[in-house]
Design a protein around this motif. Sequence first.
Motif, PDB file in Angstrom:
ATOM      1  N   UNK A  28      14.712 -11.831  -9.726  1.00 30.71           N
ATOM      2  CA  UNK A  28      13.521 -11.476 -10.522  1.00 30.71           C
ATOM      3  C   UNK A  28      13.826 -11.564 -12.014  1.00 30.71           C
ATOM      4  N   UNK A  29      14.983 -11.040 -12.410  1.00 28.43           N
ATOM      5  CA  UNK A  29      15.346 -11.052 -13.827  1.00 28.43           C
ATOM      6  C   UNK A  29      15.579 -12.477 -14.329  1.00 28.43           C
ATOM      7  N   UNK A  30      16.248 -13.282 -13.520  1.00 29.62           N
ATOM      8  CA  UNK A  30      16.531 -14.662 -13.937  1.00 29.62           C
ATOM      9  C   UNK A  30      15.251 -15.493 -14.032  1.00 29.62           C
ATOM     10  N   UNK A  31      14.270 -15.146 -13.234  1.00 29.29           N
ATOM     11  CA  UNK A  31      12.977 -15.851 -13.328  1.00 29.29           C
ATOM     12  C   UNK A  31      12.315 -15.559 -14.672  1.00 29.29           C
ATOM     13  N   UNK A  32      12.449 -14.319 -15.135  1.00 29.60           N
ATOM     14  CA  UNK A  32      11.917 -13.978 -16.463  1.00 29.60           C
ATOM     15  C   UNK A  32      12.631 -14.809 -17.529  1.00 29.60           C
ATOM     16  N   UNK A  33      13.955 -14.860 -17.433  1.00 26.10           N
ATOM     17  CA  UNK A  33      14.753 -15.601 -18.416  1.00 26.10           C
ATOM     18  C   UNK A  33      14.401 -17.084 -18.425  1.00 26.10           C
ATOM     19  N   UNK A  34      14.211 -17.650 -17.227  1.00 26.57           N
ATOM     20  CA  UNK A  34      13.985 -19.089 -17.110  1.00 26.57           C
ATOM     21  C   UNK A  34      12.544 -19.493 -17.401  1.00 26.57           C
ATOM     22  N   UNK A  35      11.584 -18.777 -16.787  1.00 25.30           N
ATOM     23  CA  UNK A  35      10.182 -19.221 -16.827  1.00 25.30           C
ATOM     24  C   UNK A  35       9.325 -18.526 -17.885  1.00 25.30           C
ATOM     25  N   UNK A  36       9.822 -17.396 -18.405  1.00 24.11           N
ATOM     26  CA  UNK A  36       9.009 -16.637 -19.362  1.00 24.11           C
ATOM     27  C   UNK A  36       9.861 -16.236 -20.562  1.00 24.11           C
ATOM     28  N   UNK A  37      10.558 -17.196 -21.110  1.00 23.08           N
ATOM     29  CA  UNK A  37      11.530 -16.949 -22.175  1.00 23.08           C
ATOM     30  C   UNK A  37      10.884 -16.457 -23.476  1.00 23.08           C
ATOM     31  N   UNK A  38       9.570 -16.685 -23.616  1.00 27.88           N
ATOM     32  CA  UNK A  38       8.888 -16.258 -24.837  1.00 27.88           C
ATOM     33  C   UNK A  38       8.262 -14.869 -24.711  1.00 27.88           C
ATOM     34  N   UNK A  80      16.405  -9.226 -21.490  1.00 31.23           N
ATOM     35  CA  UNK A  80      16.583  -9.387 -20.045  1.00 31.23           C
ATOM     36  C   UNK A  80      18.043  -9.643 -19.689  1.00 31.23           C
ATOM     37  N   UNK A  81      18.826 -10.112 -20.661  1.00 29.03           N
ATOM     38  CA  UNK A  81      20.222 -10.419 -20.382  1.00 29.03           C
ATOM     39  C   UNK A  81      20.988  -9.178 -19.918  1.00 29.03           C
ATOM     40  N   UNK A  82      20.670  -8.026 -20.473  1.00 29.17           N
ATOM     41  CA  UNK A  82      21.386  -6.809 -20.067  1.00 29.17           C
ATOM     42  C   UNK A  82      21.048  -6.435 -18.619  1.00 29.17           C
ATOM     43  N   UNK A  83      19.821  -6.726 -18.197  1.00 30.63           N
ATOM     44  CA  UNK A  83      19.447  -6.469 -16.809  1.00 30.63           C
ATOM     45  C   UNK A  83      20.173  -7.430 -15.875  1.00 30.63           C
ATOM     46  N   UNK A  84      20.267  -8.679 -16.318  1.00 33.83           N
ATOM     47  CA  UNK A  84      20.987  -9.687 -15.521  1.00 33.83           C
ATOM     48  C   UNK A  84      22.458  -9.321 -15.394  1.00 33.83           C
ATOM     49  N   UNK A  85      23.053  -8.915 -16.517  1.00 31.65           N
ATOM     50  CA  UNK A  85      24.471  -8.523 -16.516  1.00 31.65           C
ATOM     51  C   UNK A  85      24.699  -7.325 -15.588  1.00 31.65           C
ATOM     52  N   UNK A  86      23.817  -6.365 -15.638  1.00 32.20           N
ATOM     53  CA  UNK A  86      23.952  -5.171 -14.795  1.00 32.20           C
ATOM     54  C   UNK A  86      23.844  -5.524 -13.312  1.00 32.20           C
ATOM     55  N   UNK A  87      22.850  -6.362 -12.969  1.00 33.50           N
ATOM     56  CA  UNK A  87      22.643  -6.744 -11.569  1.00 33.50           C
ATOM     57  C   UNK A  87      23.862  -7.517 -11.053  1.00 33.50           C
TER      58      UNK A  87
END
Length: 230
Positions: A201-211, A218-225
Amino acid sequence: MSKNKNNPETADNFENLEDALSKTEQYIEKNQKKLTSIAFAVIVVAVAIFAYQKYYKTPLEEKAQKQLFQAQRYFEQDSFKLALNGDENYPGFLEIVDEFGSTAAGNLSKYYAGISYLRIGEYQNAIDKLTSFSSDDFLLSSLAKAAAGDAYMELGENAKAASNYMDASAINANDFTTPIYLQKAGLAYEMMGEYKKALTAYEKIEKDFSKSAEARDIEKYITRAKAMMK
């Protein structure tokens, strides 16, 4: 032309056509009462549908819309209990749902009632109303799904919350609401220990909704997961 008249095959075709017409005429004569009854029934149904729409459905819809107005005003003023239950002069969303549930205004009242219940902390009632609401409007549909997700989260039903958030994120994807729902889904997944799904879910935000606003940190959420997956 004389060649066609003398052609046995052409003559046979004319005979077959005449025979078919004759049989059709015989069928109509034999079943005239039945066919008349069918035609009459079709007319009756068409007239009934027209009368239902003009003399019942349309006036009922107009009345429901008028009843909805004051409840919406209370909702906008954050007077959620009044919005739900009404006052001595005007009905609330609950009464409108009961009396006009088959109308568009009655259906919309289910949404408003669900949000009102959510705001006053009656989460199961919120879920009941929000899940009974349906709409072709993409925004309202996604908002109702996400609000049901919020109610499930408050009740500790994280799996149902995550499912509703993901459903909401799939309705009319956009840079504003979709990343919000994805982030909420990710948090619900984390609470269940399903870090791989949270990461997705987090990576989808980073990839598809970067703006989007959610993409900024979101990177901190990705790192935590990722850390929790090890």
